[in-house]
Design an enzyme around this catalytic site. Structure first.
Site, PDB file in Angstrom:
ATOM      1  CG  HIS A  40      -4.370   1.919   8.073  1.00 56.31           C
ATOM      2  ND1 HIS A  40      -4.867   1.483   6.858  1.00 56.31           N
ATOM      3  CD2 HIS A  40      -3.736   3.098   7.814  1.00 56.31           C
ATOM      4  CE1 HIS A  40      -4.548   2.354   5.917  1.00 56.31           C
ATOM      5  NE2 HIS A  40      -3.865   3.343   6.468  1.00 56.31           N
ATOM      6  CD  GLU A  43      -6.969  -1.277   8.344  1.00 54.47           C
ATOM      7  OE1 GLU A  43      -5.991  -1.958   7.968  1.00 54.47           O
ATOM      8  OE2 GLU A  43      -7.507  -0.422   7.623  1.00 54.47           O
ATOM      9  CD  GLU A 200      -8.521  -3.674   2.740  1.00 50.89           C
ATOM     10  OE1 GLU A 200      -9.289  -3.887   3.702  1.00 50.89           O
ATOM     11  OE2 GLU A 200      -7.899  -2.611   2.573  1.00 50.89           O
TER      12      GLU A 200
END
Length: 230
Positions: A40, A43, A200
């Protein structure tokens, strides 16, 4: 002293929509683990942290391969998806892939206020075609995908790899991220009985991520089974 550059040798595994090389750092022997960041584009801290960890090594590792940035166009453009506006983590050829657009949050507390495409078809994007072929070629025993900013370890089962990553990042384990992820990398791996653990990272400035996790992450990579020859 931290090296100002990455000493590991890299190889191309494809080309992005805009022509950027898709690069990976191969391992010297059989691949036991693939670590991937930056799928992504919004990110980039995942790429930052992995880069800092890799600078602890003077040469490619024996059994771990790395993708520093799976979505170089998105990182360059500052967009979650690639240059075609496709969320690459919804473009994998899975049983639950859907042509319906997906929505993400502009910030963690917001409603899902950004719309992205899942692609014209499964694996329609060159970044995903290249990644799928690379995973098939490397045939790793497990994959770690770095994301942000939820702050958890997401995996179907609490395996030894999950527990080790919990020790590195000191974030909770969750069996389910809490929302549907059709066409995701994790789903694609699960359908192939390939262990995939999503890390994450918590919402922190890149420098704080490195301060908190950089050395412990590098130490985890150094001690991973099969990392050192012999």
């Amino acid at each position: 002293m931290l090296s100002g550059s990455i000493k590991l040798k890299f190889k191309p595994y494809g080309t992005s929509v805009l022509g950027a090389p898709l690069l990976y750092f191969p391992c010297k022997g059989a691949c036991r683990l693939l670590v991937m960041a930056g799928i992504h584009g919004e990110e980039p801290e995942t790429t930052f942290l992995l880069s800092r960890a890799l600078r602890a090594f003077g040469d490619n590792l024996e059994s771990i391969a790395f993708i520093l940035c799976a979505n170089p166009d998105g990182v360059t453009l500052g967009t979650r998806g690639n240059a075609n506006g496709v969320d690459l983590n919804r473009n994998f050829p899975t049983e639950n892939w859907s042509v319906a657009p997906v929505h993400s949050r502009s910030i963690l507390e917001a409603e899902r206020d950004m719309e992205l495409s899942t692609g014209a078809a499964p694996a329609s994007e060159p970044e995903i075609k290249g990644l799928i072929q690379l995973v098939k070629t490397l045939a790793p025993q497990a994959v770690v995908a770095l994301h942000s900013p939820i702050g958890c370890i997401d995996a179907p089962e609490e395996t030894p790899l999950v527990k080790n990553l919990q020790a590195v990042f000191n974030v909770p384990y969750v069996k389910d991220i809490g929302y549907k992820t059709p066409g995701s990398f994790g789903t694609w791996c699960k359908e192939r009985n390939l262990e995939c653990v999503t890390v994450e990272l918590p919402r922190l400035a890149p420098e704080l991520l490195y301060e908190r996790y950089g050395l412990s992450f590098a130490e985890f990579l150094k001690k991973y089974p099969g990392t050192q020859p012999g």
